[in-house]
Design a protein around this motif. Structure first.
Motif, PDB file in Angstrom:
ATOM      1  N   THR A   1       1.639  29.333  52.176  1.00 31.55           N
ATOM      2  CA  THR A   1       0.846  28.172  52.366  1.00 31.55           C
ATOM      3  C   THR A   1      -0.512  28.692  53.232  1.00 31.55           C
ATOM      4  O   THR A   1      -0.368  29.462  54.013  1.00 31.55           O
ATOM      5  CB  THR A   1       1.501  27.175  53.434  1.00 31.55           C
ATOM      6  OG1 THR A   1       2.485  26.531  52.717  1.00 31.55           O
ATOM      7  CG2 THR A   1       0.696  26.229  53.984  1.00 31.55           C
TER       8      THR A   1
ATOM      9  N   THR B   1       0.514  26.889  48.085  1.00 32.50           N
ATOM     10  CA  THR B   1      -0.379  25.616  48.626  1.00 32.50           C
ATOM     11  C   THR B   1      -1.753  26.207  49.378  1.00 32.50           C
ATOM     12  O   THR B   1      -1.302  26.906  50.204  1.00 32.50           O
ATOM     13  CB  THR B   1       0.558  24.880  49.465  1.00 32.50           C
ATOM     14  OG1 THR B   1       1.682  24.404  48.772  1.00 32.50           O
ATOM     15  CG2 THR B   1      -0.226  23.439  49.715  1.00 32.50           C
TER      16      THR B   1
ATOM     17  N   THR C   1      -4.454  24.352  51.139  1.00 34.58           N
ATOM     18  CA  THR C   1      -4.918  22.851  51.315  1.00 34.58           C
ATOM     19  C   THR C   1      -5.745  23.049  52.616  1.00 34.58           C
ATOM     20  O   THR C   1      -5.589  23.688  53.461  1.00 34.58           O
ATOM     21  CB  THR C   1      -3.732  22.018  51.109  1.00 34.58           C
ATOM     22  OG1 THR C   1      -4.387  20.722  51.629  1.00 34.58           O
ATOM     23  CG2 THR C   1      -2.751  22.515  52.536  1.00 34.58           C
TER      24      THR C   1
ATOM     25  N   ASN D   1       3.107  27.594  39.605  1.00 32.55           N
ATOM     26  CA  ASN D   1       3.465  26.466  40.684  1.00 32.55           C
ATOM     27  C   ASN D   1       2.538  26.596  41.939  1.00 32.55           C
ATOM     28  O   ASN D   1       2.695  26.726  43.094  1.00 32.55           O
ATOM     29  CB  ASN D   1       4.761  26.870  41.133  1.00 32.55           C
ATOM     30  CG  ASN D   1       5.782  26.778  39.922  1.00 32.55           C
ATOM     31  OD1 ASN D   1       5.780  25.682  39.212  1.00 32.55           O
ATOM     32  ND2 ASN D   1       6.583  27.542  39.719  1.00 32.55           N
TER      33      ASN D   1
ATOM     34  N   VAL E   1      -0.723  24.772  44.244  1.00 28.46           N
ATOM     35  CA  VAL E   1      -1.292  23.468  44.418  1.00 28.46           C
ATOM     36  C   VAL E   1      -2.573  23.987  45.385  1.00 28.46           C
ATOM     37  O   VAL E   1      -2.498  24.706  46.232  1.00 28.46           O
ATOM     38  CB  VAL E   1      -0.513  22.599  45.244  1.00 28.46           C
ATOM     39  CG1 VAL E   1      -1.275  21.333  45.935  1.00 28.46           C
ATOM     40  CG2 VAL E   1       0.763  22.075  44.479  1.00 28.46           C
TER      41      VAL E   1
ATOM     42  N   GLY F   1      -5.701  21.732  46.986  1.00 26.66           N
ATOM     43  CA  GLY F   1      -5.745  20.396  47.189  1.00 26.66           C
ATOM     44  C   GLY F   1      -6.684  20.042  48.553  1.00 26.66           C
ATOM     45  O   GLY F   1      -6.499  20.882  49.682  1.00 26.66           O
TER      46      GLY F   1
ATOM     47  N   ASN G   1       1.237  25.632  35.520  1.00 32.94           N
ATOM     48  CA  ASN G   1       1.885  24.658  36.449  1.00 32.94           C
ATOM     49  C   ASN G   1       1.104  24.659  37.772  1.00 32.94           C
ATOM     50  O   ASN G   1       1.597  24.913  38.694  1.00 32.94           O
ATOM     51  CB  ASN G   1       3.522  25.166  36.673  1.00 32.94           C
ATOM     52  CG  ASN G   1       4.223  25.278  35.426  1.00 32.94           C
ATOM     53  OD1 ASN G   1       3.757  24.787  34.368  1.00 32.94           O
ATOM     54  ND2 ASN G   1       5.103  26.274  35.620  1.00 32.94           N
ATOM     55  N   ALA G   2       0.042  24.077  37.621  1.00 33.83           N
ATOM     56  CA  ALA G   2      -0.931  23.765  38.632  1.00 33.83           C
ATOM     57  C   ALA G   2      -1.567  22.422  38.885  1.00 33.83           C
ATOM     58  O   ALA G   2      -1.840  21.821  37.967  1.00 33.83           O
ATOM     59  CB  ALA G   2      -2.055  24.846  38.772  1.00 33.83           C
ATOM     60  N   THR G   3      -1.365  22.153  40.125  1.00 33.21           N
ATOM     61  CA  THR G   3      -2.416  20.949  40.430  1.00 33.21           C
ATOM     62  C   THR G   3      -3.213  21.271  41.416  1.00 33.21           C
ATOM     63  O   THR G   3      -3.295  21.709  42.580  1.00 33.21           O
ATOM     64  CB  THR G   3      -1.159  19.930  41.495  1.00 33.21           C
ATOM     65  OG1 THR G   3      -0.157  19.730  40.635  1.00 33.21           O
ATOM     66  CG2 THR G   3      -1.855  18.638  41.690  1.00 33.21           C
ATOM     67  N   ILE G   4      -4.389  20.598  40.898  1.00 34.33           N
ATOM     68  CA  ILE G   4      -5.838  20.938  41.681  1.00 34.33           C
ATOM     69  C   ILE G   4      -6.368  19.665  41.750  1.00 34.33           C
ATOM     70  O   ILE G   4      -6.809  18.934  41.000  1.00 34.33           O
ATOM     71  CB  ILE G   4      -6.794  21.782  40.532  1.00 34.33           C
ATOM     72  CG1 ILE G   4      -5.983  23.036  40.099  1.00 34.33           C
ATOM     73  CG2 ILE G   4      -8.047  22.195  41.213  1.00 34.33           C
ATOM     74  CD1 ILE G   4      -6.379  23.722  39.200  1.00 34.33           C
TER      75      ILE G   4
ATOM     76  N   ASN H   1      -3.115  20.252  36.349  1.00 32.40           N
ATOM     77  CA  ASN H   1      -3.293  18.780  36.454  1.00 32.40           C
ATOM     78  C   ASN H   1      -4.777  18.792  37.216  1.00 32.40           C
ATOM     79  O   ASN H   1      -4.643  19.023  38.768  1.00 32.40           O
ATOM     80  CB  ASN H   1      -2.187  18.232  37.080  1.00 32.40           C
ATOM     81  CG  ASN H   1      -2.356  16.574  36.970  1.00 32.40           C
ATOM     82  OD1 ASN H   1      -3.233  15.987  36.679  1.00 32.40           O
ATOM     83  ND2 ASN H   1      -1.472  15.932  37.809  1.00 32.40           N
TER      84      ASN H   1
END
Length: 470
Positions: free
Chosen positions: A304, A326, A328, A347, A349, A351, A380-383, A407
């Motif tokens: 993180t 992560t 963020t 995996n 993130v 954000g 497998n990433a969330t942006i 995503n």
């Protein structure tokens, strides 16, 4: 009756009883030293105090509290915890240790071979070795190979309110340690690393509230180490990379090559400088994990990076081969190559970060900074919810290349120049609800450019320069 009272008083005086009168000692029996002065410590900055301080430690006093003075050492003071028992070396910030020889000024050696679980800690570790303490000292180097503090085999070593400067490595952790605390320290202007985890097996370390600055080969660095539960919080970490001719490093560098690093939190820090050092980074994590000497496991990642201020380096965050990351709530600017580069990560993130072109401090007004975000070979990433404002002469403000299952949602990209978002050989991914505009860009600019790839969904975005090349 009077005769009996007089006789009793006479006996009491002879025996040293009553009225606080101590019994007499045989003049031929030497008394055990109980003060540092009795061991011969001088503290005048000229006398070699090595032997005197080592004798005080070896005597098992426990508390070595140094009064105001400058204690010159020519060899490391070795604290063999199992032999001398619980030990603290402290001052009230008025004592300086000058290390005028090679090696660490203070070396703590324990025998703990268990984990952090209480059931694995042997009785002799609790009784004789727990929580060695260094507090309130200044350590200054006066030798080309001088170091500050070193620990191996310790349980709960605590280093707090210390200043270490002009040595090679300020704090070096090696071998095996558990439950380390480094707090409220100034690790400043050293030729090597601020906190160096060197060939180390370590679970549980907290580095908090400290200034780690102007160390030429990195601020907090892990090499060839198995690290678990590394927490870096509310520190100021800056300028830890020398200059143009320095060895490439980072303010925080965690390298898993031939090792394994996992469970890392970097939270609430200011991390910055220096962009003129080659390949400099504020946070660099290489998660490539090979078989390690400690265990067969290859776990890595679970990282993180949150709520930090990052600026003025070549790459603000540079991560490679990391899993479960992560990123963020960070604010970044003045990334001279890029603000964020992620390669071979999964995996992931990213954000609610701000990537802004802010010419703070007026050095070159940031004109050389390119900024931008790059994802290469990631999956497998969330942006989500990121804000990118203003980039230099680069191919796109956000680049995704050879990626899958991304995503990208709710991002704002403004002032992108050539291209806002580039999808190059991206597959099975989604881009939606983004605002991608540059109202001052040239007519050949493109808000979203797609090259190759397949199976993507791009919907409900507000753009200023649609791709008309299709």
């Amino acid at each position: 009756m009077r005769l009996r009272i007089a006789s009793f008083l006479t006996v009491a005086i002879v025996l040293g009883i009553g009225a606080g009168i101590a019994p007499s000692h045989d003049a031929n029996t030497p008394s055990k030293p109980t003060t540092l002065q009795q061991f011969g410590l001088v503290g005048d900055g000229k006398t070699d105090d090595t032997n005197a301080m080592q004798r005080a430690v070896d005597a098992g006093l426990g508390q070595i509290h140094l009064p105001k003075g400058n204690y010159r050492l020519t060899q490391p003071i070795v604290v063999d915890l199992d032999r001398v028992g619980p030990t603290s070396i402290t001052s009230d910030a008025t004592a300086t240790i000058t290390m005028a020889g090679p090696g660490p000024a203070l070396r703590f050696q324990g025998t703990h071979g268990g984990t952090a679980a209480p059931s694995t800690v042997k009785a002799n570790v609790w009784e004789r070795q727990r929580m060695p303490l260094v507090e309130g000292l200044e350590i200054v180097g006066d030798h080309a190979e001088a170091n500050g503090i070193e620990a191996d085999g310790t349980m709960q070593i605590t280093i707090t309110r210390c200043l270490v400067r002009k040595v090679v490595d300020a704090i070096r952790l090696t071998g095996r340690n558990r439950n380390v605390i480094i707090a409220d320290c100034h690790l400043y202007e050293n030729r090597g690393v601020g906190v160096f985890m060197d060939r180390l097996n370590l679970h549980q370390i907290n580095i908090t509230g400290s200034h780690v600055s102007y160390n030429q080969r990195g601020g907090i660095v892990a090499k060839k180490s198995e690290i678990r539960n590394l927490h870096i919080g509310t520190c100021d970490i800056e300028g830890n990379m020398g200059g143009r001719d320095s060895i490439p490093s980072a303010n925080i560098e965690l390298d898993s090559t031939d090792s394994s690093i996992g469970e890392v939190a970097i939270v609430g820090c200011t991390i910055q400088h220096t962009h003129d050092a080659p390949n400099s980074a504020n946070i660099r994590i290489n998660g490539k994990s090979n078989p390690v000497r400690h265990t067969d496991e290859r776990r890595h990642g679970n990282i993180t990076i949150a709520d930090n201020i990052l600026s003025d380096v070549q790459i603000n965050i540079d991560i490679e081969r990391c899993r479960a990351v992560t990123i963020t709530g960070n604010t970044m600017w003045k990334g001279y190559e890029r603000d964020l580069i992620a390669r071979h990560c999964s995996n992931l993130v990213v954000g609610n970060n701000v990537f802004d072109r802010n010419p703070r401090y007026h050095y070159a007004d940031g004109s050389g900074a390119k900024h931008g975000v790059v994802f290469e070979n990631c999956s497998n990433a969330t942006i989500i919810g990121n804000h990118i404002a203003g980039v230099g002469d680069i191919e796109a403000a956000m680049v995704a290349r050879r990626c899958r299952l991304l995503n990208i949602v709710g991002c704002t990209i403004v002032g992108f120049g050539k291209c806002g978002l580039l999808l190059d050989d991206v597959r099975t991914s989604r881009v939606s609800d983004c605002l991608i505009r540059d109202d001052e860009a040239e007519n050949d600019a493109i808000s979203i450019k797609v090259v190759g790839g397949a199976g993507n969904m791009i919907v409900d975005n507000l753009v200023s320069h649609p791709d008309t090349s299709k």
